[in-house]
Design an enzyme around this catalytic site. Structure first.
Site, mmCIF file in Angstrom:
data_model
loop_
_atom_site.group_PDB
_atom_site.id
_atom_site.type_symbol
_atom_site.label_atom_id
_atom_site.label_comp_id
_atom_site.label_asym_id
_atom_site.label_seq_id
_atom_site.Cartn_x
_atom_site.Cartn_y
_atom_site.Cartn_z
ATOM 1 N N ARG A 146 1.322 15.362 14.159
ATOM 2 C CA ARG A 146 2.139 14.724 13.117
ATOM 3 C C ARG A 146 2.302 15.539 11.836
ATOM 4 O O ARG A 146 1.713 16.591 11.679
ATOM 5 C CB ARG A 146 1.554 13.354 12.766
ATOM 6 C CG ARG A 146 0.113 13.356 12.330
ATOM 7 C CD ARG A 146 -0.327 11.923 11.979
ATOM 8 N NE ARG A 146 -1.752 11.842 11.798
ATOM 9 C CZ ARG A 146 -2.622 11.476 12.741
ATOM 10 N NH1 ARG A 146 -2.204 11.128 13.938
ATOM 11 N NH2 ARG A 146 -3.921 11.446 12.487
ATOM 12 N N LEU A 171 0.812 -1.223 0.000
ATOM 13 C CA LEU A 171 0.000 0.000 0.000
ATOM 14 C C LEU A 171 0.841 1.268 0.000
ATOM 15 O O LEU A 171 1.841 1.358 0.705
ATOM 16 C CB LEU A 171 -0.913 0.005 1.234
ATOM 17 C CG LEU A 171 -1.826 1.217 1.383
ATOM 18 C CD1 LEU A 171 -3.239 0.803 1.807
ATOM 19 C CD2 LEU A 171 -1.263 2.237 2.378
ATOM 20 N N LEU A 172 0.412 2.212 -0.799
ATOM 21 C CA LEU A 172 1.008 3.557 -0.836
ATOM 22 C C LEU A 172 -0.031 4.533 -0.322
ATOM 23 O O LEU A 172 -1.198 4.418 -0.685
ATOM 24 C CB LEU A 172 1.386 3.854 -2.290
ATOM 25 C CG LEU A 172 1.618 5.248 -2.874
ATOM 26 C CD1 LEU A 172 2.295 5.116 -4.228
ATOM 27 C CD2 LEU A 172 0.382 6.091 -3.021
ATOM 28 N N ASP A 195 0.422 8.751 1.585
ATOM 29 C CA ASP A 195 0.859 10.129 1.348
ATOM 30 C C ASP A 195 2.210 10.258 0.625
ATOM 31 O O ASP A 195 3.137 9.499 0.904
ATOM 32 C CB ASP A 195 1.064 10.859 2.681
ATOM 33 C CG ASP A 195 -0.084 10.709 3.634
ATOM 34 O OD1 ASP A 195 -1.114 10.153 3.249
ATOM 35 O OD2 ASP A 195 0.073 11.147 4.785
ATOM 36 N N TYR A 203 5.955 7.899 9.902
ATOM 37 C CA TYR A 203 4.811 8.586 9.314
ATOM 38 C C TYR A 203 5.269 9.754 8.436
ATOM 39 O O TYR A 203 6.451 10.016 8.278
ATOM 40 C CB TYR A 203 3.868 9.046 10.430
ATOM 41 C CG TYR A 203 2.836 8.007 10.822
ATOM 42 C CD1 TYR A 203 2.954 6.673 10.430
ATOM 43 C CD2 TYR A 203 1.723 8.368 11.585
ATOM 44 C CE1 TYR A 203 1.985 5.736 10.785
ATOM 45 C CE2 TYR A 203 0.760 7.430 11.945
ATOM 46 C CZ TYR A 203 0.893 6.121 11.546
ATOM 47 O OH TYR A 203 -0.060 5.205 11.901
ATOM 48 N N SER A 204 4.285 10.496 7.936
ATOM 49 C CA SER A 204 4.552 11.494 6.892
ATOM 50 C C SER A 204 5.437 12.647 7.344
ATOM 51 O O SER A 204 5.491 12.981 8.531
ATOM 52 C CB SER A 204 3.233 12.060 6.380
ATOM 53 O OG SER A 204 2.621 11.099 5.575
ATOM 54 N N GLN A 231 4.518 6.985 1.651
ATOM 55 C CA GLN A 231 4.171 6.111 2.771
ATOM 56 C C GLN A 231 3.923 4.726 2.196
ATOM 57 O O GLN A 231 3.115 4.559 1.274
ATOM 58 C CB GLN A 231 2.894 6.628 3.447
ATOM 59 C CG GLN A 231 3.093 7.868 4.291
ATOM 60 C CD GLN A 231 3.740 7.546 5.617
ATOM 61 O OE1 GLN A 231 3.113 7.022 6.509
ATOM 62 N NE2 GLN A 231 5.017 7.865 5.750
ATOM 63 N N GLU A 261 -4.263 17.220 9.247
ATOM 64 C CA GLU A 261 -3.165 16.369 8.799
ATOM 65 C C GLU A 261 -2.429 17.069 7.662
ATOM 66 O O GLU A 261 -2.998 17.912 6.956
ATOM 67 C CB GLU A 261 -3.705 15.020 8.310
ATOM 68 C CG GLU A 261 -4.294 14.187 9.434
ATOM 69 C CD GLU A 261 -4.576 12.731 9.032
ATOM 70 O OE1 GLU A 261 -4.301 11.834 9.830
ATOM 71 O OE2 GLU A 261 -5.087 12.500 7.921
HETATM 72 C C1 FRU Z 1 -2.569 11.030 6.177
HETATM 73 C C2 FRU Z 1 -1.902 10.286 7.325
HETATM 74 C C3 FRU Z 1 -0.885 11.172 8.039
HETATM 75 C C4 FRU Z 1 0.059 10.176 8.626
HETATM 76 C C5 FRU Z 1 0.107 9.113 7.554
HETATM 77 C C6 FRU Z 1 0.308 7.711 8.057
HETATM 78 O O1 FRU Z 1 -3.060 10.173 5.202
HETATM 79 O O2 FRU Z 1 -2.855 9.804 8.228
HETATM 80 O O3 FRU Z 1 -1.455 12.050 8.975
HETATM 81 O O4 FRU Z 1 1.317 10.707 8.888
HETATM 82 O O5 FRU Z 1 -1.117 9.195 6.859
HETATM 83 O O6 FRU Z 1 0.476 6.829 6.989
#
Ligand code: FRU
Length: 499
Positions: free
Chosen positions: A167, A45-46, A48, A107-108, A64, A224
């Site tokens: 985040r 899975l891809l 952000d 995470y992102s 991601q 986010e």
């Molecule tokens: C947005 C999110 C971010 C987080 C990431 C985790 O899609 O929820 O806030 O860092 O995806 O994969």
């Protein structure tokens, strides 16, 4: 659908997994919905886009990534590069969770280029033994040889007065100082922006406070993927607020992603809007947009986004072991208080042979004979008929993927409700946009499982995923006196196995 155990979901990739992932990729490669010119997940899975930047003569982009299947498991960063924002090369794994601070995911985050280093700020998603989340804002550095080193010490620790949702650091420089803009949730469960500053990237970070956005004090339960860009003398604040109420044709996706144009008052920690919050995309699948740290286009921003949205499913590919695309990179410009979004200029390279051409309603060239190419680029100019209809991937008595414009209602509609594969229908299968200035042009990018429609050279963009079956292979076009060209699409992403 396979049920995933916690153990399977929170598995970090190891060198010894290569063969398993190669086999997964072998089957995925055969899927009819792999893309020709969009960045797509190598396996799994891809979501952000992360760390988007121009560094060392190339464009670098990360996404991601959960390697083992089409589900949101343990997030890694995967790396792709490009010379021109069109042709993309898979570079392999960039970061995997290996610290206590990021034990449940890298995470992102964003990229900032300084000298010979690409700095990558990201969120370490830590969960303790009680499965309570503790967010840390972390740093990694990439050198000119592409070697990435993660720092062990967080830049920013968990902030008191906010929930566990803190985040997606946007690291940027302004007037010789460094800043981090962070998405967070306060204890009243409202989305807020936190602004931090430091004189050095690697240490000395202090919280300045919340960045107030006048008129947007109560705007969703979480923010986010914040991003902030200076374009000319204006500032553009982009973010993905969760929990907006649907308003007519607006905010109909599960989560929305938009922007506000305005002024940035660093002294008073205030963003002063000069536009409303507008959605970046009026289609069905778009989230977590990020702009590149770049100096190639000084008065513009270069942006890409996840061609999806949190909690959405794309069952047909999820079951084949993969999920997710990034949108075509767009160029953002500000004119007055409006944002114009066009494909990056280099996207012209994607046009291959002319497959169909109609001038003033007469067909000049047609090698398609009613058959829909699985990927193509279409451009329609100045339609003066009452309505325009394009039925992509249709079949007898079925509309397929419909793009239509009604001149009297001045409304453009995107509708995927008549296709075989239906998904995420609780958010509707169609989207409408009122075109105050009428329809002047449509530029449409079709890539096997996705459609992006650029309206009036940047006024609106509507993006949607769709998964046509073999028998959905017809194209119908309606409307008098239209000028329409269809080009084959040049393949610019290889589906090669690099991890
Ligand atoms: C947005 C999110 C971010 C987080 C990431 C985790 O899609 O929820 O806030 O860092 O995806 O994969």
């Amino acid at each position: 659908m396979k049920e995933w155990t916690r153990e399977e979901l929170y598995r970090a990739v190891q060198e010894s997994d290569r063969e398993e992932l190669r086999q997964l990729h072998e089957t995925i490669k055969e899927s009819p919905w792999r893309s020709d010119f969009h960045i797509q997940t190598v396996t799994g899975l891809l979501n952000d886009p992360n760390g988007f930047s121009r560094f060392n003569g190339k464009w670098h982009l990360f996404y991601q990534w959960f390697p083992f299947g089409g589900v949101h498991g343990l997030k890694h960063w995967y790396h792709v590069t490009s010379d021109d924002l069109v042709t993309w090369k898979n570079e392999g794994l960039a970061m995997k969770p290996h610290l206590l601070e990021d034990n449940r995911g890298c995470y992102s985050g964003s990229g900032l280029v300084k000298g010979d280093t690409l700095y990558l700020a990201y969120t370490g998603n830590n969960k303790d033994i009680h499965w309570v989340r503790h967010p840390f804002q972390m740093l990694a550095k990439m050198d000119k040889n592409g070697k990435i080193t993660k720092s062990q010490v967080p830049l920013i620790y968990e902030q008191k007065g906010y929930t566990e949702h803190q985040r997606d650091p946007k690291l940027f420089e302004h007037n010789g100082r460094y800043y981090i803009l962070l998405g967070a949730q306060n204890e009243q469960k409202k989305g807020v922006f936190l602004l931090f500053t430091s004189e050095e990237i690697e240490k000395g970070w202090k919280l300045l406070g919340e960045l107030k956005v006048r008129g947007y004090e109560d705007f969703g339960f979480m923010i986010e993927c914040p991003d902030i860009e200076k374009i000319g003398d204006k500032w553009l604040l982009l973010f993905s607020p969760q929990g907006l109420e649907e308003q007519g044709d607006l905010f109909r996706n599960k989560y929305n992603n938009g922007y506000i144009i305005g002024r940035m008052d660093f002294d008073n920690l205030e963003f002063i809007p000069e536009s409303e919050f507008c959605e970046l995309d009026r289609g069905l699948d778009f989230y977590a947009a990020q702009c590149a740290c770049q100096d190639v286009y000084p008065d513009a921003a270069i942006m890409t986004a996840w061609f999806g949205c949190g909690e959405y499913k794309t069952p047909v590919t999820d079951e084949q072991g993969y999920s997710g695309l990034l949108t075509l990179p767009r160029m953002l410009k500000i004119e007055g208080n409006r944002l114009l979004q066009t494909p990056v200029p280099e996207a012209k390279k994607l046009r291959g042979n002319v497959l169909f051409e109609a001038k003033n309603g007469s067909i000049v060239r047609d090698t398609m004979h009613g058959l829909m190419p699985s990927s193509c680029i279409m451009r329609l100019e100045d339609p003066d008929s009452e309505s325009v209809n394009l039925n992509l991937f249709s079949r007898p008595r079925k509309n397929g993927f419909m793009i239509s414009y009604d001149k009297f209602r001045k409304t453009l509609v995107l509708d995927r409700s008549d296709m075989n594969n239906q998904f995420n229908t609780e958010f509707g299968a169609e989207r409408k946009v009122k075109l105050e200035n009428g329809l002047k042009s449509l530029e449409i990018y079709v890539d096997r499982s996705s459609v992006e429609v650029f309206v009036n050279d940047g006024e609106y963009v509507l993006s949607a995923r769709m998964f046509p079956e073999k028998e959905e292979n017809l194209i119908r076009m309606g409307g008098r006196n239209i000028d329409l060209t269809v080009w084959s699409a040049v393949k610019s992403v290889e589906d090669d196995f690099v991890i």
